[in-house]
Design an enzyme around this catalytic site. Structure first.
Site, PDB file in Angstrom:
ATOM      1  N   GLU A  69      77.998  39.685  -0.446  1.00  0.00           N
ATOM      2  CA  GLU A  69      77.465  38.706   0.502  1.00  0.00           C
ATOM      3  C   GLU A  69      75.942  38.780   0.514  1.00  0.00           C
ATOM      4  OE1 GLU A  69      79.157  39.461   4.376  1.00  0.00           O
ATOM      5  OE2 GLU A  69      81.196  39.510   3.569  1.00  0.00           O
ATOM      6  N   GLU A  71      81.600  30.201   3.084  1.00  0.00           N
ATOM      7  CA  GLU A  71      82.409  30.458   4.287  1.00  0.00           C
ATOM      8  C   GLU A  71      81.775  29.800   5.511  1.00  0.00           C
ATOM      9  OE1 GLU A  71      83.739  34.479   4.992  1.00  0.00           O
ATOM     10  OE2 GLU A  71      84.527  33.955   6.981  1.00  0.00           O
ATOM     11  N   SER A 116      87.657  42.486   4.346  1.00  0.00           N
ATOM     12  CA  SER A 116      88.476  42.227   5.543  1.00  0.00           C
ATOM     13  C   SER A 116      89.602  43.255   5.631  1.00  0.00           C
ATOM     14  CB  SER A 116      89.062  40.810   5.506  1.00  0.00           C
ATOM     15  OG  SER A 116      89.802  40.614   4.311  1.00  0.00           O
ATOM     16  N   ASP A 164      85.591  43.252  -3.154  1.00  0.00           N
ATOM     17  CA  ASP A 164      84.369  43.146  -2.352  1.00  0.00           C
ATOM     18  C   ASP A 164      83.560  44.426  -2.405  1.00  0.00           C
ATOM     19  OD1 ASP A 164      83.738  40.771  -1.095  1.00  0.00           O
ATOM     20  OD2 ASP A 164      85.122  41.089   0.583  1.00  0.00           O
ATOM     21  N   LYS A 214      82.498  41.065  -5.544  1.00  0.00           N
ATOM     22  CA  LYS A 214      81.919  40.004  -4.706  1.00  0.00           C
ATOM     23  C   LYS A 214      80.925  40.654  -3.759  1.00  0.00           C
ATOM     24  CE  LYS A 214      84.285  37.823  -1.235  1.00  0.00           C
ATOM     25  NZ  LYS A 214      83.493  38.189  -0.033  1.00  0.00           N
TER      26      LYS A 214
HETATM   27  O1  KIV Z   1      86.810  40.004   2.994  1.00  0.00           O
HETATM   28  C1  KIV Z   1      87.384  38.911   2.829  1.00  0.00           C
HETATM   29  O2  KIV Z   1      88.590  38.816   3.006  1.00  0.00           O
HETATM   30  C2  KIV Z   1      86.563  37.777   2.411  1.00  0.00           C
HETATM   31  C3  KIV Z   1      87.037  36.361   2.535  1.00  0.00           C
HETATM   32  C4  KIV Z   1      86.226  35.444   1.688  1.00  0.00           C
HETATM   33  C5  KIV Z   1      88.448  36.059   2.375  1.00  0.00           C
HETATM   34  O3  KIV Z   1      85.466  37.994   1.992  1.00  0.00           O
END
Ligand code: KIV
Length: 274
Positions: free
Chosen positions: A120, A187, A50, A88, A118
């Site tokens: 997705e 989410e 984000s 991320d 992290k």
């Molecule tokens: O990129 C992000 O901020 C996220 C959220 C889970 C907060 O992946």
């Protein structure tokens, strides 16, 4: 400036051990100033993709690169000492193959000094999660509303609203746990599904717009502080820092224009010659 303290940084196993014991509190950060302020108050800090939206003004999270994420991660790690830092993996850096994912995850961790990445994705990404975990990279998975899939979802929409979709999200979360993920972000899903997943997994679930049924919560810090142009409905605003900034800058501009600032106390003295 690095932070020196005797307080030990929270580790990935310590986060996992919170399951069933206490809730996990997390927020995002992408710069030193915010990271330093929030560090002692949280279990982990997410350097989220984000950052593409809140720091660079992009309309979605797709445009940020591995090097940018690594650099923002480095700023956050360098200015914190207590919270576990998770970075991320950006869009396009892990979907192609487990090998590419490993190279990019290793680059992010080695440049930033963060503890984990992290990513997705649903069950299709579980083999990638296993590949990373087996090679020493802790992975937090992210299922449900996945902002990197904005184009296939046709917008940012709550997920799991029918039986088929809910069953798929539960299967995604189970697949990541089986692959070795240490936690799963849920989410944009409704409470019954969040509760079902949280009860089904032995690893912590971290909710964002996914109800209090999760083992922990994460929000984008700018949404919580009133610094976002538009915050999602599920985010609670705890402060109006945006309003405070506008007020302070208006006062400054006014004083500059009226010759009030700077005054003598903000000026260097002139040395008198003997
Ligand atoms: O990129 C992000 O901020 C996220 C959220 C889970 C907060 O992946």
């Amino acid at each position: 400036m690095s932070v020196h303290t005797s307080v030990k940084r929270t580790t990935v196993p310590q986060l996992m051990a919170c399951k069933g014991q206490r809730k996990i509190a997390a927020l995002t950060a992408h710069n030193a100033a915010i990271a330093r302020l929030i560090d002692p108050l949280l279990d982990f800090i997410l350097v989220g993709d984000s950052t593409a939206m809140v720091a660079y003004g992009h309309p979605d999270t797709l445009s940020i690169t591995v090097e940018q994420m690594a650099a923002h991660g480095q700023a956050v790690v360098r200015s914190t000492a207590q919270a576990c830092v998770v970075v991320d993996m950006p869009f396009g850096s892990y979907q192609e193959s487990p090998e590419l994912a490993f190279r990019n995850a290793a680059r992010i961790l080695s440049v930033s000094g963060a503890a984990a990445v992290k990513l997705e994705g649903g069950q299709a990404l579980a083999s990638t999660v296993a590949f990373l975990v087996q090679r020493g990279i802790p992975v937090m998975a992210h299922v449900g509303l996945m902002p990197q899939y904005v184009n296939t979802m046709g917008g940012f929409r709550a997920q799991g609203m029918n039986d088929e979709s809910a069953a798929r999200i539960l299967a995604d979360a189970r697949a990541h746990e089986a692959a070795g993920a240490f936690a799963v972000v849920l989410e944009g899903i409704a409470e019954p599904l969040a509760r079902q997943i949280t009860e089904a997994l032995a690893i912590p679930t971290i909710g964002i717009g996914a109800s209090p049924a999760c083992d922990g919560q994460v929000l984008v810090t700018e949404d919580l502080l009133g610094l976002s142009e538009r915050a999602p409905r599920f985010a609670k605003r705890y402060a109006d820092i945006g309003g405070a900034v506008r007020q302070a800058v208006a006062a400054y501009a006014d004083e500059v224009r009226n010759g009030v600032f700077p005054d003598e106390s903000h000026c260097f003295g002139i040395k008198k010659s003997l």
